[in-house]
Design a protein around this motif. Structure first.
Motif, short mmCIF file in Angstrom:
data_model
loop_
_atom_site.label_atom_id
_atom_site.label_comp_id
_atom_site.label_asym_id
_atom_site.label_seq_id
_atom_site.Cartn_x
_atom_site.Cartn_y
_atom_site.Cartn_z
N SER A 245 -5.37 2.21 6.47
CA SER A 245 -4.58 1.59 5.13
C SER A 245 -4.05 0.15 5.33
N ALA A 246 -3.76 -0.24 3.90
CA ALA A 246 -3.27 -1.62 4.17
C ALA A 246 -2.00 -1.68 4.91
N GLY A 247 -1.16 -0.42 4.80
CA GLY A 247 -0.02 -0.40 5.42
C GLY A 247 0.14 -0.38 6.88
N LEU A 372 5.01 -2.56 1.76
CA LEU A 372 4.05 -2.51 0.52
C LEU A 372 4.42 -1.77 -0.50
N PRO A 373 4.05 -2.17 -1.77
CA PRO A 373 4.22 -1.10 -2.78
C PRO A 373 3.66 0.26 -2.74
N ALA A 374 3.95 1.29 -3.18
CA ALA A 374 3.47 2.42 -2.76
C ALA A 374 1.81 2.57 -3.14
N LYS A 375 1.53 2.07 -4.37
CA LYS A 375 0.40 2.13 -4.69
C LYS A 375 -0.55 1.41 -3.80
N LYS A 379 -3.73 2.47 -0.83
CA LYS A 379 -5.11 2.20 -0.85
C LYS A 379 -5.96 2.05 0.47
N LYS A 380 -6.82 3.01 0.77
CA LYS A 380 -7.57 2.84 1.90
C LYS A 380 -8.58 1.77 2.00
#
Length: 389
Positions: A245-247, A372-375, A379-380
């Motif tokens: 994920s972006a995270g 990062l914001p949760a949304k 995001k994958k």
């Protein structure tokens, strides 16, 4: 004409069935039922009619060797070869579609699987669960070319997680697709290779794609025997390799060691740049390098009061030095609105800040973990196995 899965092949495969005849042993091993053409009279030896499911570079290599086998009329391994891939926003399509079109192979976009008759299906980096109804359409079932030593790294991103976790050994497994769950079917063939030191996921993918393609051809040459000799996966040692994920790309300076950060860079750096926060701005770290001992011995560097995230410009080597949990990493270039060399970032941002804030502690000018914001965090990101070309 687009034909949905459950309406393909049924009547033709049912023709010539042997009522009450025994099912091949591999069907019980893979956990399939006994309906929908399972006992159809099919070819007992090559050449096979193959339907290939795939998307990315890893899959493209398997398709390339299948195509070469079809063109090799002397060996007579593949009679017919057609392709199913996923839709893509790109006009050119994914690597598998590009190859299929260039090679003039029939190609369908999921969920369209064509309407032909096939002996066996082959899956590589497809990312979709295939129903039991679909699997049973193939007299010899569906094979999966999976780039890990199953049961380690089941899931969609095994190569990334192999590099991310520093595995010394990687491999490829040819397994039998099982309905309802990914990567749990019986193993038909498995081979291992050492992971080269400091190998990136992209480099390892190239090695494993060639290995997997050759293993697939080997299995197809003795398909009935390979299926009947399949063995169940071990119950111990199973791990999962989820999509990144972006995270995942957000460096945690206080928690991650330099080795962990470099593994992360080698695992996902070509897909999504590593990210951090500087003065409320997101910065992408584009080119990471190891810091040699001569730089670390610099007296000016050793005199610094350091906390994780501290960033210093090293003029002699023209890199940014960033302190993490246990040491330093080097950064040659970053992206902040545009791509900047380490020297550009120092001249345009770091040096002016120090001039304006000469009394402030250096810790105020450090890189910080980006939250990062949760949304966005959920995001994958499309992993390397899914079409980064």
């Amino acid at each position: 004409m687009r034909v949905l899965v459950r309406r393909c092949w049924g009547s033709r495969l049912a023709r010539g069935a042997r009522p009450g005849g025994p099912s091949p042993p591999w069907r019980a091993l893979v956990g399939l039922g006994g309906e929908d053409g399972r006992d159809a009279r099919v070819r007992e030896k090559p050449p096979w009619r193959v339907l290939f499911f795939g998307t990315d570079r890893f899959a493209r290599e398997a398709l390339r060797l299948l195509h070469a086998a079809r063109e090799n009329k002397e060996e007579a391994l593949i009679d017919r070869l057609e392709v199913v891939t996923m839709p893509s926003p790109s006009r050119k399509g994914l690597p598998v579609k590009q190859y299929a079109v260039q090679s003039q192979l029939p190609v369908y976009e999921w969920p369209d699987v064509g309407s032909g008759e096939y002996d066996v299906g082959v899956v590589a980096s497809f990312g979709q669960l295939l129903s039991e109804a679909l699997i049973l359409k193939f007299p010899y079932g569906i094979l999966n070319v999976h780039p890990s030593c199953l049961p380690r790294w089941r899931g969609p991103a095994p190569i990334i997680h192999t590099v991310l976790h520093g595995d010394p050994v990687a491999g490829v497994t040819i397994m039998q697709i099982r309905p309802k769950r990914f990567d749990v079917g019986p193993i038909l063939k498995q081979e291992t290779v050492p992971v080269p030191p400091k190998s990136t996921a992209k480099e390892l993918e190239a090695v494993l794609s060639r290995l997997g393609a050759n293993m697939l051809i080997s299995v197809l040459k003795n398909l009935p025997e390979s299926l009947n000799a399949g063995r169940q996966q071990p119950t111990e040692g199973a791990t999962y390799a989820p999509k990144i994920s972006a995270g995942t790309s957000c460096i945690k300076w206080e928690e991650q060691t330099s080795e962990q950060i470099f593994r992360l860079y080698r695992a996902i750096g070509n897909i999504i740049p590593l990210q951090t926060l500087w003065m409320a701005n997101t910065i992408k770290l584009l080119d990471l390098v190891e810091v040699n001992s001569s730089i670390l011995a610099d007296p000016e560097l050793m005199a610094q009061a350091l906390i994780p995230g501290s960033v210093i410009y090293h003029k002699q080597s023209q890199i940014l030095l960033v302190y993490c949990k246990d040491g330093w990493i080097g950064v040659r270039s970053v992206m902040l609105k545009k791509t900047l060399t380490a020297t550009d970032f120092y001249n345009g941002y770091l040096h002016p800040w120090y001039q304006k804030n000469s009394q402030a502690p250096p810790s105020q000018c450090r890189f910080q973990t980006l939250r990062l914001p949760a949304k966005k965090k959920q995001k994958k990101i499309v992993a390397m196995q899914q079409c980064i070309d």
